[in-house]
Design a protein around this motif. Structure first.
Motif, PDB file in Angstrom:
ATOM      1  N   CYS A 276      -4.154  -3.405   4.263  1.00 16.21           N
ATOM      2  CA  CYS A 276      -4.756  -2.931   5.480  1.00 16.21           C
ATOM      3  C   CYS A 276      -3.811  -3.324   6.585  1.00 16.21           C
ATOM      4  O   CYS A 276      -3.954  -2.868   7.870  1.00 16.21           O
ATOM      5  CB  CYS A 276      -6.280  -3.573   5.840  1.00 16.21           C
ATOM      6  SG  CYS A 276      -7.421  -2.926   4.501  1.00 16.21           S
TER       7      CYS A 276
ATOM      8  N   ASN B  47      -9.792   3.499   0.269  1.00 13.16           N
ATOM      9  CA  ASN B  47      -8.385   3.627   0.612  1.00 13.16           C
ATOM     10  C   ASN B  47      -7.591   2.413   0.068  1.00 13.16           C
ATOM     11  O   ASN B  47      -6.436   2.414   0.211  1.00 13.16           O
ATOM     12  CB  ASN B  47      -7.989   3.831   2.050  1.00 13.16           C
ATOM     13  CG  ASN B  47      -8.838   5.003   2.672  1.00 13.16           C
ATOM     14  OD1 ASN B  47      -9.368   4.881   3.779  1.00 13.16           O
ATOM     15  ND2 ASN B  47      -8.382   6.204   1.932  1.00 13.16           N
ATOM     16  N   ILE B  48      -8.368   1.227  -0.465  1.00 17.35           N
ATOM     17  CA  ILE B  48      -7.723   0.162  -0.819  1.00 17.35           C
ATOM     18  C   ILE B  48      -7.855  -0.134  -2.143  1.00 17.35           C
ATOM     19  O   ILE B  48      -7.885  -1.497  -2.622  1.00 17.35           O
ATOM     20  CB  ILE B  48      -8.088  -1.108   0.071  1.00 17.35           C
ATOM     21  CG1 ILE B  48      -9.757  -1.170   0.146  1.00 17.35           C
ATOM     22  CG2 ILE B  48      -7.798  -0.675   1.432  1.00 17.35           C
ATOM     23  CD1 ILE B  48     -10.107  -2.251   0.687  1.00 17.35           C
TER      24      ILE B  48
ATOM     25  N   SER C 235      -7.156 -12.381   1.912  1.00 21.19           N
ATOM     26  CA  SER C 235      -6.697 -11.398   1.088  1.00 21.19           C
ATOM     27  C   SER C 235      -5.721 -11.668  -0.001  1.00 21.19           C
ATOM     28  O   SER C 235      -5.731 -11.119  -0.977  1.00 21.19           O
ATOM     29  CB  SER C 235      -6.284 -10.199   1.810  1.00 21.19           C
ATOM     30  OG  SER C 235      -4.832 -10.367   2.393  1.00 21.19           O
TER      31      SER C 235
ATOM     32  N   GLY D  23       0.736  -1.024   0.019  1.00 21.29           N
ATOM     33  CA  GLY D  23      -0.166  -0.021  -0.091  1.00 21.29           C
ATOM     34  C   GLY D  23       0.733   1.197   0.086  1.00 21.29           C
ATOM     35  O   GLY D  23       1.861   1.468   0.820  1.00 21.29           O
TER      36      GLY D  23
ATOM     37  N   MET E 180      -5.125  -5.734  -2.604  1.00 18.62           N
ATOM     38  CA  MET E 180      -4.677  -4.669  -1.846  1.00 18.62           C
ATOM     39  C   MET E 180      -5.602  -4.837  -0.443  1.00 18.62           C
ATOM     40  O   MET E 180      -5.211  -3.918   0.535  1.00 18.62           O
ATOM     41  CB  MET E 180      -5.369  -3.318  -2.629  1.00 18.62           C
ATOM     42  CG  MET E 180      -4.464  -2.889  -3.457  1.00 18.62           C
ATOM     43  SD  MET E 180      -2.913  -2.209  -2.386  1.00 18.62           S
ATOM     44  CE  MET E 180      -3.653  -0.895  -1.910  1.00 18.62           C
ATOM     45  N   LEU E 181      -6.258  -5.704  -0.115  1.00 16.86           N
ATOM     46  CA  LEU E 181      -6.903  -5.868   1.183  1.00 16.86           C
ATOM     47  C   LEU E 181      -5.770  -6.280   2.165  1.00 16.86           C
ATOM     48  O   LEU E 181      -5.658  -5.929   3.365  1.00 16.86           O
ATOM     49  CB  LEU E 181      -7.847  -6.689   1.265  1.00 16.86           C
ATOM     50  CG  LEU E 181      -9.472  -6.495   0.915  1.00 16.86           C
ATOM     51  CD1 LEU E 181     -10.295  -7.435   0.634  1.00 16.86           C
ATOM     52  CD2 LEU E 181      -9.807  -5.523   2.056  1.00 16.86           C
TER      53      LEU E 181
END
Length: 559
Positions: free
Chosen positions: A186, A137-138, A242, A81, A182-183
């Motif tokens: 987090c 945001n992801i 994820s 990220g 992309m999770l």
């Protein structure tokens, strides 16, 4: 994988070449073990600190590459990220004031990062999962724009050939379809490394598995995701799902996830762990391999086992085996991947002291656990700790024990003995282990977060509560006191900057929807029962097709 120029395995020739080098690296590792080339001492420790970057309003700030450039320090690297970075601490020999020295370096590196971030109007927050992170945001557009992350994302998506189905059941429930890895962005962790002698590696690795549950219960810090209260350490469930390369089908799929606690105890040598991973997980990345590892050994050179390290970098057990070369000497490590980032650096170092102490203080009665304990009991302990934190019970040595009793009466005394045995300074041992003792008797990061969030929800909408929680988390981290001393937030706590409110801070997220085939009478009653004035209308394919307002239907009330 992060240091390699990787690409997807597409051509049959590339795959055959990669597999050749991978299997050759296994032969080379076996050969090094037989020749006694792997370092047995001294024992060293190391760590990796992942952290979040946030804007002045405490939402994720996707400027990691800019800040990394300004930091200009090889200790730092990227994460998937573009709102996360990682600091790699220098390895230290396990003795003397190694932990306080590691703590000083960690604070120093974070100070350097904070100074660079401040120039970009950005703050640094340590959190296993940032409370203020949201679905907006992801997206893939917020992935760090580097080849290795793009390739990894494409390779995993190609392997699945379907979206990721995320389902986590806690106090609340998260049920989500998502189209990229992309999770995983987090999650941030404090990854701890412990060098292990090859002569006792398997028994030590099995012990690392055995203690994972009670260690995690004391360190849990990530109970929230997208404003939902899920597991005490939600990272465990989220990371597993994820980046899962397994596709769902009507066939009984016995494949193991790449993120896993494992299936059984290990026996044999460390190469058997690598062989098991190679057998279970196919490679989907490759890089450039120039030298033959076996030839290097025969020429009295130390191989880096690049193909094996690349494959190992795409398999994510919570206790991962690592091979490395330092000062031209090969060594083996166990990487603890299940401990979250935060809540403070002093809590993180205390977690590390606790884990290393228990690892090194194992009594002889726990030798050869694989012959006496059922692995499924150990695995159950781990997931119970992830779900319930300190509220979990552990099945330990033939009977159930509370985490509190197990840690206070057995594991903490064990940690003291293990650390003293290796000459760690008593001042370090007593200071950091007292933090663990106080935490298990008071509250850990997960408990503080949940209790504070519930209070905030009494007087704030979900998004505002998430933002307030992140702002207070930042403030308390800056003060630097261990989480066990933190006061739970009151429901009247307000945003530091009230002018930063936007629509989502005051909107309702408890949505009632209707199908276009529902009766007007039903819709009228739902609106009256729930005191709402607008309802989305969805198709039977779960697509939004319109919005009904009270004004639209109120005239039907008396019909």
């Amino acid at each position: 994988m992060g240091d390699m120029n990787v690409k997807k395995l597409k051509k049959k020739k590339d795959r055959a070449n990669y597999v050749h080098h991978l299997l050759n690296d296994i032969k080379a590792l076996d050969l090094m073990l037989k020749k006694g080339m792997i370092e047995t001492e001294p024992i060293r420790i190391g760590a990796e600190q992942e952290f979040c970057l946030v804007k002045p309003n405490y939402s994720p700030s996707d400027n990691a590459l800019e800040i990394l450039k300004d930091i200009d320090d090889e200790h730092f690297t990227t994460e998937i990220g573009n709102y996360n970075l990682e600091a790699n601490l220098d390895p230290l020999e396990l003795k003397g004031s190694c932990f306080s020295n590691l703590h000083n370096q960690l604070d120093s590196l974070l100070k350097k990062a904070k100074d660079a971030a401040e120039k970009k109007h950005t703050k640094i927050v340590l959190a296993g999962i940032l409370p203020s992170i949201g679905l907006d945001n992801i997206g893939e557009h917020q992935m760090t724009p580097l080849q290795r992350y793009t390739v990894l994302n494409e390779a995993i998506k190609d392997s699945r050939k379907q979206d990721f189905n995320i389902h986590i059941q806690g106090v609340d429930e998260l049920n989500l379809l998502f189209d990229s890895v992309m999770l995983e962005g987090c999650n941030t962790s404090f990854q701890m490394h412990l060098q292990v002698s090859p002569n006792s590696f398997i028994d030590t690795y099995n012990w690392a598995q055995a203690i994972a549950g009670p260690i995690l219960s004391a360190c849990a810090n990530s109970p929230l995701l997208f404003g939902k209260e899920l597991w005490s350490e939600t990272r465990i469930a989220l990371f597993t799902q994820s980046i899962d390369t397994r596709a769902k089908s009507f066939l009984l799929n016995e494949n193991q996830s790449r993120v896993s606690f494992g299936r059984n105890w290990y026996t044999g040598t460390v190469t058997d762990i690598f062989k098991d991973n190679i057998s279970r997980f196919r490679s989907f990345l490759t890089s450039a391999y120039i030298k033959d590892s076996v030839d290097l050994i025969e020429n009295n050179q130390t191989p880096k086992l690049l193909a094996l390290q690349l494959h190992n970098g795409t398999v994510y057990p919570w206790n991962r085996v690592c091979y490395g070369v330092g000062n031209n000497k090969p060594h083996l490590r166990i990487e603890n991947r299940y401990i979250p980032s935060g809540p403070t650096t002093v809590d993180e170092i205390a977690n590390m002291v606790f884990w290393v102490g228990v690892m090194m203080g194992k009594p002889k009665k726990y030798d050869n656990l694989h012959k006496r304990w059922d692995f499924k009991d150990v695995k159950t302990n781990f997931f119970n700790a992830a779900r319930y934190g300190m509220a979990a019970q552990m099945y330990w040595d033939g009977s159930y024990k509370s985490c509190l009793d197990l840690i206070l009466n057995e594991l903490l005394p064990m940690a003291y003995k293990g650390l003293y045995k290796f000459g760690v300074a008593p001042k370090d041992v007593e200071y950091y282990l007292a933090i663990i003792k106080n935490r298990v008797k008071a509250l850990n990061g997960s408990e503080w977060t949940v209790r504070s969030y519930r209070h905030l929800l009494k007087s704030h909408k979900r998004f505002e509560a998430m933002q307030i929680l992140t702002s207070k988390l930042y403030e308390k981290q800056e003060q630097g006191h261990p989480v066990a001393t933190w006061r739970i937030l009151e429901e009247t706590t307000e945003l530091p900057d009230a002018d930063s409110r936007v629509v989502k801070h005051i909107m309702s997220t408890d949505i009632f929807s209707v199908y276009k085939t529902d009766s007007i009478e039903l819709v009228l009653n739902i609106m009256e029962w729930k005191n709402i004035h607008h309802m989305p209308v969805i198709s039977h394919d779960k697509e939004l097709i319109g919005v009904l307002s009270w004004k639209d239907i109120k005239d039907f009330k008396d019909e």
